[in-house]
Design an enzyme around this catalytic site. Structure first.
Site, PDB file in Angstrom:
ATOM      1  N   HIS A  19       0.851  -1.198   0.000  1.00 37.80           N
ATOM      2  CA  HIS A  19       0.000   0.000   0.000  1.00 37.80           C
ATOM      3  C   HIS A  19       0.883   1.243   0.000  1.00 37.80           C
ATOM      4  CE1 HIS A  19      -3.507  -2.511   1.072  1.00 37.80           C
ATOM      5  NE2 HIS A  19      -2.612  -3.227   1.723  1.00 37.80           N
ATOM      6  N   GLU A 200      -7.540 -12.352   6.642  1.00 40.14           N
ATOM      7  CA  GLU A 200      -6.391 -11.836   7.393  1.00 40.14           C
ATOM      8  C   GLU A 200      -6.750 -11.935   8.880  1.00 40.14           C
ATOM      9  OE1 GLU A 200      -5.706  -7.647   6.823  1.00 40.14           O
ATOM     10  OE2 GLU A 200      -3.760  -7.674   7.850  1.00 40.14           O
ATOM     11  N   ASP A 278       3.221  -5.595   2.185  1.00 41.14           N
ATOM     12  CA  ASP A 278       2.040  -4.939   2.770  1.00 41.14           C
ATOM     13  C   ASP A 278       2.309  -3.454   3.087  1.00 41.14           C
ATOM     14  OD1 ASP A 278      -0.615  -4.885   3.478  1.00 41.14           O
ATOM     15  OD2 ASP A 278      -0.445  -6.166   5.227  1.00 41.14           O
ATOM     16  N   ASP A 279       2.884  -3.163   4.247  1.00 40.00           N
ATOM     17  CA  ASP A 279       3.201  -1.771   4.640  1.00 40.00           C
ATOM     18  C   ASP A 279       4.588  -1.788   5.276  1.00 40.00           C
ATOM     19  OD1 ASP A 279       0.347  -0.484   4.313  1.00 40.00           O
ATOM     20  OD2 ASP A 279       0.034  -2.332   5.445  1.00 40.00           O
TER      21      ASP A 279
HETATM   22 ZN   LIG Z   1      -2.787  -5.087   2.750  1.00 38.52          ZN
END
Ligand SMILES: [Zn+2]
Length: 343
Positions: A19, A200, A278-279
């Site tokens: 992201h 998740e 992801d981050d």
């Molecule tokens: Zn994500």
């Protein structure tokens, strides 16, 4: 760095679940805040990094949305995208597929045009300067309404040819995929590929809904599918890629320790698993750090690492020609490092 670490770092790899607004390194966040005349709760990069302690997905999202506020202008979006792509290139990434969720930025007054031209401009620059293959995915927030998502879909149509897929993220529990069935149908009808965060924190039933009701091409995370053997069999048989993010799962308490991460079990059950960041600043690593953490904790062989990397190239939203070119890069790399890859 050991030879094995540098071999893994050098592998031509993908990052298919990342992201943009979650990729702001602490120093850049402070710089952007200063540039926009904002005062954050933290004065130093160390203090900010120290705040990255999360109990669950929601506690992370609270900090994440606070961090998003520093992104205001076209230049901000260009700088953060550029910084991530530079790091990804240094990390051996040859194909990066990036999410951005425009809804909260538009709500705060940033024109979609500014956001898109900042992000797409940095992507174009990375193609030119690093030879990186890169694609943009537009993500909607699942805690908002389906009607909001439909508005977003209409707004992005002028950039349709520069968007590779539509996705959805945000608070999962209580916001099942079924809530967005019409939105995903509309996205598919307009010719977009689709992917969705599911399983998740949510249950296997959410992964099942994603598959049956949203008919997505990929699942982001998907870990919870293991609770449903029939679902696992179907995901494996249909080769539906799962973009797993091990350090993210660890930092958001999806697993208590990396040794308990289901990645190896997922591979053993024939699932098309990929490893992604992801981050990265929030969770402590880019793709290589994710692979290294899994290798250490789960005792993955180099063949298994290479399998994960190959899975990523096979799962990318690219043309057949580009996929063959990218897989060729991996095969060339393996041929050049035959000693390392066989050990
Ligand atoms: Zn994500």
């Amino acid at each position: 760095m050991t030879d094995i670490e540098s071999f893994i770092r050098g592998l031509p790899k993908t990052d298919l679940h990342m992201h943009i607004e979650g990729s702001i390194e602490p120093q850049l966040m402070l710089d952007l805040a200063a540039r926009n005349g904002m005062k954050l709760r933290w004065d130093t990069a160390e203090a900010l990094r120290g705040a990255y302690q999360f109990d669950n997905l929601q506690s992370f999202l609270d900090l994440y949305f606070e961090g998003c506020k520093v992104l205001v202008t076209e230049g901000d979006f260009r700088d953060v995208t550029r910084a991530y792509l530079r790091r990804a290139h240094e990390d051996g990434v040859v194909r990066a597929e990036l999410f951005i969720g425009p809804q909260s930025f538009i709500e705060r007054g940033t024109p979609l045009e500014a956001l898109m031209s900042g992000v797409l401009g940095a992507m174009q620059e990375a193609r030119r300067e690093h030879g990186l293959s890169v694609g943009l995915m537009i993500s909607v927030h699942r805690h908002r309404t389906e009607a909001d998502a439909m508005v977003m879909l209409d707004q992005i149509m002028p950039w349709k040819d520069q968007i590779i897929a539509i996705g959805m993220g945000g608070a999962e529990i209580g916001n099942p995929p079924a809530k967005f069935a019409r939105f995903f149908k509309a996205a598919r009808d307009r010719g977009f590929r689709t992917t969705v965060h599911a399983g998740e924190e949510g249950p296997a039933a959410y992964v099942r809904e994603a598959l049956d009701l949203l008919q997505v091409d990929r699942i982001d995370h998907g870990n919870a599918c293991l609770a449903d053997p029939d679902l696992v069999r179907e995901l494996a048989m249909r080769r539906i890629p799962l973009t797993v993010c091990p350090l993210s799962n660890l930092r958001l308490q999806g697993v208590t320790e990396m040794a308990r991460h289901p990645l190896k079990t997922m591979m053993a059950q024939g699932l098309h698993v990929t490893v992604n960041s992801d981050d990265p600043p929030y969770f402590g690593g880019y793709v290589t750090e994710n692979l290294l953490a899994c290798r250490d904790a789960l005792d993955l062989s180099l063949q298994e690492i290479v399998r994960l990397v190959r899975n990523g190239l096979e799962a990318a939203f690219v043309t057949t020609e580009e996929r063959e070119m990218l897989l060729g890069q991996l095969d060339d790399y393996l041929a050049r490092h035959a000693g390392a890859s066989m050990s």
